[in-house]
Design a protein around this motif. Structure first.
Motif, PDB file in Angstrom:
ATOM      1  N   ARG A  81       0.848  -1.187   0.000  1.00  0.00           N
ATOM      2  CA  ARG A  81       0.000   0.000   0.000  1.00  0.00           C
ATOM      3  C   ARG A  81       0.884   1.238   0.000  1.00  0.00           C
ATOM      4  O   ARG A  81       1.829   1.347   0.782  1.00  0.00           O
ATOM      5  N   PHE A  82       0.594   2.158  -0.905  1.00  0.00           N
ATOM      6  CA  PHE A  82       1.368   3.384  -1.009  1.00  0.00           C
ATOM      7  C   PHE A  82       0.983   4.306   0.138  1.00  0.00           C
ATOM      8  O   PHE A  82      -0.182   4.319   0.570  1.00  0.00           O
ATOM      9  N   PRO A  83       1.926   5.082   0.677  1.00  0.00           N
ATOM     10  CA  PRO A  83       1.582   6.008   1.763  1.00  0.00           C
ATOM     11  C   PRO A  83       0.406   6.913   1.379  1.00  0.00           C
ATOM     12  O   PRO A  83       0.231   7.259   0.214  1.00  0.00           O
ATOM     13  N   SER A  84      -0.368   7.294   2.367  1.00  0.00           N
ATOM     14  CA  SER A  84      -1.552   8.124   2.116  1.00  0.00           C
ATOM     15  C   SER A  84      -1.146   9.540   1.719  1.00  0.00           C
ATOM     16  O   SER A  84       0.000   9.962   1.920  1.00  0.00           O
ATOM     17  N   GLU A  85      -2.107  10.261   1.142  1.00  0.00           N
ATOM     18  CA  GLU A  85      -1.853  11.652   0.769  1.00  0.00           C
ATOM     19  C   GLU A  85      -1.448  12.464   1.996  1.00  0.00           C
ATOM     20  O   GLU A  85      -0.579  13.334   1.906  1.00  0.00           O
ATOM     21  N   ARG A  86      -2.085  12.186   3.130  1.00  0.00           N
ATOM     22  CA  ARG A  86      -1.758  12.918   4.361  1.00  0.00           C
ATOM     23  C   ARG A  86      -0.312  12.649   4.778  1.00  0.00           C
ATOM     24  O   ARG A  86       0.437  13.581   5.097  1.00  0.00           O
ATOM     25  N   GLU A  87       0.086  11.366   4.762  1.00  0.00           N
ATOM     26  CA  GLU A  87       1.455  11.017   5.155  1.00  0.00           C
ATOM     27  C   GLU A  87       2.483  11.661   4.227  1.00  0.00           C
ATOM     28  O   GLU A  87       3.500  12.213   4.685  1.00  0.00           O
ATOM     29  N   LEU A  88       2.196  11.609   2.932  1.00  0.00           N
ATOM     30  CA  LEU A  88       3.148  12.157   1.976  1.00  0.00           C
ATOM     31  C   LEU A  88       3.191  13.680   2.019  1.00  0.00           C
ATOM     32  O   LEU A  88       4.260  14.283   1.875  1.00  0.00           O
ATOM     33  N   SER A  89       2.029  14.301   2.202  1.00  0.00           N
ATOM     34  CA  SER A  89       2.012  15.771   2.267  1.00  0.00           C
ATOM     35  C   SER A  89       2.782  16.270   3.492  1.00  0.00           C
ATOM     36  O   SER A  89       3.466  17.294   3.431  1.00  0.00           O
ATOM     37  N   GLU A  90       2.694  15.534   4.614  1.00  0.00           N
ATOM     38  CA  GLU A  90       3.464  15.901   5.803  1.00  0.00           C
ATOM     39  C   GLU A  90       4.952  15.684   5.576  1.00  0.00           C
ATOM     40  O   GLU A  90       5.785  16.499   5.985  1.00  0.00           O
ATOM     41  N   LYS A  91       5.301  14.592   4.896  1.00  0.00           N
ATOM     42  CA  LYS A  91       6.704  14.276   4.638  1.00  0.00           C
ATOM     43  C   LYS A  91       7.359  15.311   3.738  1.00  0.00           C
ATOM     44  O   LYS A  91       8.506  15.725   3.977  1.00  0.00           O
ATOM     45  N   PHE A  92       6.629  15.746   2.710  1.00  0.00           N
ATOM     46  CA  PHE A  92       7.208  16.679   1.750  1.00  0.00           C
ATOM     47  C   PHE A  92       6.832  18.135   2.020  1.00  0.00           C
ATOM     48  O   PHE A  92       7.220  19.025   1.269  1.00  0.00           O
ATOM     49  N   GLY A  93       6.049  18.362   3.071  1.00  0.00           N
ATOM     50  CA  GLY A  93       5.718  19.726   3.455  1.00  0.00           C
ATOM     51  C   GLY A  93       4.869  20.456   2.438  1.00  0.00           C
ATOM     52  O   GLY A  93       5.145  21.616   2.103  1.00  0.00           O
ATOM     53  N   THR A  94       3.837  19.798   1.930  1.00  0.00           N
ATOM     54  CA  THR A  94       2.960  20.410   0.937  1.00  0.00           C
ATOM     55  C   THR A  94       1.509  20.119   1.282  1.00  0.00           C
ATOM     56  O   THR A  94       1.216  19.360   2.209  1.00  0.00           O
ATOM     57  N   SER A  95       0.583  20.702   0.547  1.00  0.00           N
ATOM     58  CA  SER A  95      -0.829  20.483   0.815  1.00  0.00           C
ATOM     59  C   SER A  95      -1.285  19.138   0.260  1.00  0.00           C
ATOM     60  O   SER A  95      -0.685  18.584  -0.675  1.00  0.00           O
ATOM     61  N   ARG A  96      -2.373  18.611   0.820  1.00  0.00           N
ATOM     62  CA  ARG A  96      -2.907  17.333   0.357  1.00  0.00           C
ATOM     63  C   ARG A  96      -3.462  17.465  -1.062  1.00  0.00           C
ATOM     64  O   ARG A  96      -3.407  16.520  -1.848  1.00  0.00           O
ATOM     65  N   VAL A  97      -3.989  18.634  -1.389  1.00  0.00           N
ATOM     66  CA  VAL A  97      -4.525  18.844  -2.741  1.00  0.00           C
ATOM     67  C   VAL A  97      -3.415  18.729  -3.785  1.00  0.00           C
ATOM     68  O   VAL A  97      -3.572  18.080  -4.825  1.00  0.00           O
ATOM     69  N   THR A  98      -2.266  19.349  -3.504  1.00  0.00           N
ATOM     70  CA  THR A  98      -1.134  19.285  -4.428  1.00  0.00           C
ATOM     71  C   THR A  98      -0.585  17.868  -4.522  1.00  0.00           C
ATOM     72  O   THR A  98      -0.273  17.375  -5.613  1.00  0.00           O
ATOM     73  N   MET A  99      -0.485  17.185  -3.378  1.00  0.00           N
ATOM     74  CA  MET A  99       0.014  15.815  -3.379  1.00  0.00           C
ATOM     75  C   MET A  99      -0.944  14.903  -4.141  1.00  0.00           C
ATOM     76  O   MET A  99      -0.513  14.004  -4.888  1.00  0.00           O
ATOM     77  N   ARG A 100      -2.254  15.136  -3.997  1.00  0.00           N
ATOM     78  CA  ARG A 100      -3.238  14.318  -4.716  1.00  0.00           C
ATOM     79  C   ARG A 100      -3.056  14.472  -6.229  1.00  0.00           C
ATOM     80  O   ARG A 100      -3.168  13.500  -6.971  1.00  0.00           O
ATOM     81  N   LYS A 101      -2.747  15.679  -6.675  1.00  0.00           N
ATOM     82  CA  LYS A 101      -2.547  15.910  -8.107  1.00  0.00           C
ATOM     83  C   LYS A 101      -1.332  15.149  -8.619  1.00  0.00           C
ATOM     84  O   LYS A 101      -1.357  14.568  -9.713  1.00  0.00           O
ATOM     85  N   ALA A 102      -0.254  15.114  -7.818  1.00  0.00           N
ATOM     86  CA  ALA A 102       0.950  14.373  -8.210  1.00  0.00           C
ATOM     87  C   ALA A 102       0.665  12.881  -8.276  1.00  0.00           C
ATOM     88  O   ALA A 102       1.080  12.191  -9.210  1.00  0.00           O
TER      89      ALA A 102
END
Length: 312
Positions: A81-102
């Motif tokens: 399972r790939f890390p969640s948008e929340r986990e990744l957005s916290e890791k990379f210091g960005t918003s969940r909306v931007t991470m969701r687009k990536a």
């Protein structure tokens, strides 16, 4: 240094890469269904400046690049399972909306897959190719029996004269006429391998590019039309670093390591019939050696198992 950077959507334009070309030596631009991949060839002292250029692009593209690097660097396990948008957005210091687009972009590329009510996953290897000394099956037949959809795109068809390597493999004289075929094989629409086939022309008289296009299984066509049956004589597996063109077909960065499979198939009376080479996507294809009896192909199974004959 070789730097690969995806330019998607509104940035897939002539102006986008011309802006970069003014600062760096332009190496190649490769078109893709999902957009463009621009490959830069840089000198060592240009690396820092390259980072500055990339930082000018939208955050979601920068994130996509970082996620792709992590995936190709094996930071995530296949099938996990790939890390969640929340986990990744916290890791990379960005918003969940931007991470969701990536992440959406990676899903569109087939790098990731979304499962209803479960999350986002790095897909299992689609193609497991056991090697046995008993029987040989076509890719299309095995894929269909496993409940998946095989795909084959003809990239190249040519009648030419055998070079030294091909002649040695096929046990024919140099400059003997041969048929050379290159195909891109896919499973459920995802590219899994680039396949190169060479066959002595006198064994398949009249074979044309349209025959290859119209028949999803060449092995079945050879059996039905030319009454040829064959088995494997030798098989080898090695690591190959994909060229820019090879990598593009497999949706990989140029220079990525891929699994190179080579085999020589012979007729039942021992006459070399086919010299096969295939470059296999390391995230979608695996090989396993079977010393036991011939494996049964279940009507439904995942990942797909392709039985190849051979000696290692």
């Amino acid at each position: 240094m070789i730097a690969n950077f995806p330019i998607l959507g509104e940035l897939a334009s002539e102006q986008a890469w011309q802006n970069v070309n003014r600062s760096f030596k332009w190496y190649t631009v490769a078109g893709r269904a999902c957009g463009w991949l621009v490959t830069f060839k840089l000198e060592a002292d240009q690396s820092a400046e390259m980072d500055d250029v990339l930082n000018k692009y939208p955050i979601y593209i920068q994130l996509q690049k970082k996620l792709l690097d992590a995936i190709h660097g094996r930071e995530f396990e296949q099938g996990s399972r790939f890390p969640s948008e929340r986990e990744l957005s916290e890791k990379f210091g960005t918003s969940r909306v931007t991470m969701r687009k990536a992440i959406d972009r990676l899903v569109q590329m087939g790098v990731l897959e979304r499962r209803p009510r479960s999350g986002t996953y790095l897909p299992e290897r689609l193609f497991d190719r056991p090697i046995s000394e008993h029987a040989s099956y076509s890719v299309s037949d095995v894929v269909e029996k496993a409940g998946h959809v095989p795909g084959s795109k003809l990239l190249y068809f040519e009648r030419k004269l055998a070079g030294k390597i091909s002649a040695a493999k096929l046990e024919i004289d140099v400059e003997t006429p041969i048929i050379s075929i290159q195909r891109l094989r896919s499973v459920d629409g995802i590219p899994v391998c680039v396949e190169f086939i060479e066959i002595p022309a006198h064994l398949v008289p009249g074979l044309s590019a349209s025959d290859v296009l119209e028949n999803k299984s060449l092995y079945a066509y050879f059996r039905n039309v030319y009454h040829l049956s064959f088995r494997n004589k030798t098989s080898t597996i090695s690591v190959h670093w994909a060229t820019a063109t090879e990598a593009e077909f497999l949706n990989l960065p140029a220079g990525s390591p891929v699994l190179k499979f080579e085999s020589v198939n012979v007729s039942n009376d021992g006459i070399p019939f086919e010299f096969l080479r295939s470059l296999n996507h390391p995230d979608h294809v695996s090989f396993s050696l079977n010393h036991g009896k011939q494996l049964e192909l279940a009507s439904t199974s995942a990942p797909i198992s392709m039985m190849m004959t051979g000696t290692m």
